[in-house]
Write an enzyme that holds these catalytic residues in place. Sequence first.
Site, PDB file in Angstrom:
ATOM      1  N   ASP A   1     -10.066  -0.693   5.300  1.00 10.89           N
ATOM      2  CA  ASP A   1     -11.172  -1.316   4.616  1.00 10.89           C
ATOM      3  C   ASP A   1     -11.276  -1.968   3.882  1.00 10.89           C
ATOM      4  OD1 ASP A   1     -11.382   0.956   5.859  1.00 10.89           O
ATOM      5  OD2 ASP A   1     -10.833   2.277   4.235  1.00 10.89           O
TER       6      ASP A   1
ATOM      7  N   ASP B   1      -0.039 -13.128   6.257  1.00  8.42           N
ATOM      8  CA  ASP B   1      -1.346 -12.146   6.115  1.00  8.42           C
ATOM      9  C   ASP B   1      -2.284 -13.129   6.965  1.00  8.42           C
ATOM     10  OD1 ASP B   1      -3.709 -12.362   4.986  1.00  8.42           O
ATOM     11  OD2 ASP B   1      -2.970 -13.539   2.516  1.00  8.42           O
ATOM     12  N   GLY B   2      -3.592 -11.927   6.882  1.00  6.43           N
ATOM     13  CA  GLY B   2      -4.091 -12.863   8.395  1.00  6.43           C
ATOM     14  C   GLY B   2      -5.273 -13.984   8.011  1.00  6.43           C
TER      15      GLY B   2
ATOM     16  N   GLN C   1       1.233  -1.342  -0.109  1.00  2.63           N
ATOM     17  CA  GLN C   1       0.001  -0.583  -0.067  1.00  2.63           C
ATOM     18  C   GLN C   1       0.604   1.298  -0.087  1.00  2.63           C
ATOM     19  OE1 GLN C   1      -1.995  -0.589   3.305  1.00  2.63           O
ATOM     20  NE2 GLN C   1      -0.766  -1.739   4.663  1.00  2.63           N
TER      21      GLN C   1
ATOM     22  N   HIS D   1      -8.672   2.699  19.654  1.00  3.02           N
ATOM     23  CA  HIS D   1      -8.083   0.997  20.124  1.00  3.02           C
ATOM     24  C   HIS D   1      -8.654   0.625  21.019  1.00  3.02           C
ATOM     25  CE1 HIS D   1      -4.797   2.873  18.261  1.00  3.02           C
ATOM     26  NE2 HIS D   1      -5.306   1.841  17.247  1.00  3.02           N
TER      27      HIS D   1
ATOM     28  N   ASP E   1      -8.644  -5.495  13.489  1.00  3.44           N
ATOM     29  CA  ASP E   1      -8.714  -4.383  13.821  1.00  3.44           C
ATOM     30  C   ASP E   1      -7.646  -4.327  11.997  1.00  3.44           C
ATOM     31  OD1 ASP E   1      -7.875  -1.318  13.741  1.00  3.44           O
ATOM     32  OD2 ASP E   1      -6.165  -1.636  15.314  1.00  3.44           O
TER      33      ASP E   1
ATOM     34  N   PRO F   1      -5.100  -5.045   0.647  1.00  3.42           N
ATOM     35  CA  PRO F   1      -5.212  -6.099   1.267  1.00  3.42           C
ATOM     36  C   PRO F   1      -6.085  -6.490   2.371  1.00  3.42           C
ATOM     37  CG  PRO F   1      -3.334  -4.929   2.143  1.00  3.42           C
ATOM     38  CD  PRO F   1      -4.498  -4.271   1.032  1.00  3.42           C
TER      39      PRO F   1
HETATM   40  N1  SAM Z   1      -7.963   2.207  13.036  1.00  2.00           N
HETATM   41  C1  SAM Z   1      -7.587   1.958  11.624  1.00  2.00           C
HETATM   42  C2  SAM Z   1      -8.921   1.886  10.950  1.00  2.00           C
HETATM   43  O1  SAM Z   1     -10.010   1.328  10.895  1.00  2.00           O
HETATM   44  O2  SAM Z   1      -8.423   2.587   9.546  1.00  2.00           O
HETATM   45  C3  SAM Z   1      -7.153   0.274  11.275  1.00  2.00           C
HETATM   46  C4  SAM Z   1      -5.322   0.201  11.282  1.00  2.00           C
HETATM   47  S1  SAM Z   1      -4.460  -0.897  10.934  1.00  2.00           S
HETATM   48  C5  SAM Z   1      -3.001  -0.134  10.641  1.00  2.00           C
HETATM   49  C6  SAM Z   1      -4.901  -1.542   9.950  1.00  2.00           C
HETATM   50  C7  SAM Z   1      -4.132  -2.480   9.218  1.00  2.00           C
HETATM   51  O3  SAM Z   1      -4.507  -3.734   8.416  1.00  2.00           O
HETATM   52  C8  SAM Z   1      -2.762  -2.469   8.735  1.00  2.00           C
HETATM   53  O4  SAM Z   1      -1.813  -2.068   8.930  1.00  2.00           O
HETATM   54  C9  SAM Z   1      -3.268  -3.005   7.027  1.00  2.00           C
HETATM   55  O5  SAM Z   1      -1.298  -3.125   7.090  1.00  2.00           O
HETATM   56  C10 SAM Z   1      -3.710  -4.558   8.249  1.00  2.00           C
HETATM   57  N2  SAM Z   1      -3.664  -5.649   6.942  1.00  2.00           N
HETATM   58  C11 SAM Z   1      -4.392  -5.107   6.088  1.00  2.00           C
HETATM   59  N3  SAM Z   1      -4.817  -5.629   5.403  1.00  2.00           N
HETATM   60  C12 SAM Z   1      -4.246  -7.832   6.298  1.00  2.00           C
HETATM   61  C13 SAM Z   1      -4.411  -8.881   6.302  1.00  2.00           C
HETATM   62  N4  SAM Z   1      -4.634  -9.435   5.008  1.00  2.00           N
HETATM   63  N5  SAM Z   1      -3.759  -9.240   6.868  1.00  2.00           N
HETATM   64  C14 SAM Z   1      -3.008  -8.478   8.245  1.00  2.00           C
HETATM   65  N6  SAM Z   1      -2.948  -7.463   8.257  1.00  2.00           N
HETATM   66  C15 SAM Z   1      -3.862  -7.018   6.918  1.00  2.00           C
END
Ligand code: SAM
Length: 282
Positions: free
Chosen positions: A160, A139-140, A31, A62, A157, A164
Site C-alpha cells: 500500500d 528500490d523500484g 517493515q 497473481h 505488485d 517503502p
Molecule cells: N499482493 C500484495 C498486495 O496487494 O498487498 C503485494 C505483495 S508484495 C509482498 C509487495 C512488495 O512490495 C513487498 O515485498 C515490499 O517489500 C515491496 N515494496 C514496497 N515498496 C517498494 C519499493 N519502493 N521498491 C520495491 N519494492 C517495494
Amino acid sequence: MKEFVTEHQSPYLDLSAEVTEILYRGKSDFQDILVADTKEFGRMLVLDGVFQTSIKDEFIYHESIVHIPLFLHPNPKHVLIIGGGDGGAAREAVRHPEVETVTMVDIDGKVIELAKEFLPEISRAMLEDDPKLTVKVGDGIAYMKQSKNYYDVIIVDCSDPVGPGEGLFTYDFYKDTYSALTADGIFVQQTESPFMHQKLVKDVFSCVSDIFPVTRLYTAFIPLYPSGMHCFTLGSKHYDPLQWTPSRRRSFATRYYNEGIQRSAFVLPNFVKDLLYGAKAR
Ligand code: SAM
C-alpha cells in the site's frame, strides 16, 4: 486461547484470521513481517499489519495482475515486476512462452528470503532459479528511473502507499514507468479497492491518464483484501483492453484467468465509472 492476526482495514473496520501457528515474526530494515498459518486462508504473509497474500486466494490476485496485461500484449518479451517479493507474480509471468526475461525488483530481501522458506508454492520460480528470472534487491523507484525503452510489460505488485511503497504511487514514478516501456508497452499496478480507497483510485487513474494514451481500470474479487473488491490500473501506449481479441493461444492451465475474464474484468459498475469519469460521462 484463540489467537488472531488482524488487519485494520480502516479506523472502523478490522479483518481477523484465526491463527494455528506463527511461523515468523520480525522486523526487516523496511517493515514488520509476519508469516502465520491461519484456519480460513492457510498460510499468510503480513507486512506492517497489512495482509499481503494467502495460500488460499493468491491465485486470483497473481493471475489477474500478470495474465491480463501479458495477454493484452501480442509479444511480451521483457517483463519487469516492481515489488512482488513473495514471488507469485514472477511465477505466473515465466509461464508465458513468449516471455524471455522477467526482472523482479523488491526493496526487501527479507521478504524474498521468507517467501522462499515458508511460501514455496508462491515463490516457486525464485526457489527453482527459473532461467528467465532475475531477482534484484533494491528500490523500484530508483530502478525505474534508470530504465529506458526496454520493457514490454511492467507490473507494479506493490504494498500500500505507506512506508517503502509510498513513492510507487506518484506522478514522477508513472512518468519514469512510461519511459521504461517500449513503444507499445503496457503497465499495470495494484491500486487497492474502488469501494474502500476511492481517493487513491481516482488520483492514480488521473495521473496515469495524463501520461498514457490508454488508461483502464479492471477489478477482481479477492477475499483477503479490504471489501473483497480489488482493482488494478492499467496504462498502455497502444493496445486497448476494450478492443482485445486473442492474439495467441494460452498454453498453460489457470485457476482464475480465462478469455472471458480478460474482457469482463474491464466491465465496471456505475459507481466506479462515476468515480473515474464523473457521473456526466455515463
Ligand atoms: N499482493 C500484495 C498486495 O496487494 O498487498 C503485494 C505483495 S508484495 C509482498 C509487495 C512488495 O512490495 C513487498 O515485498 C515490499 O517489500 C515491496 N515494496 C514496497 N515498496 C517498494 C519499493 N519502493 N521498491 C520495491 N519494492 C517495494
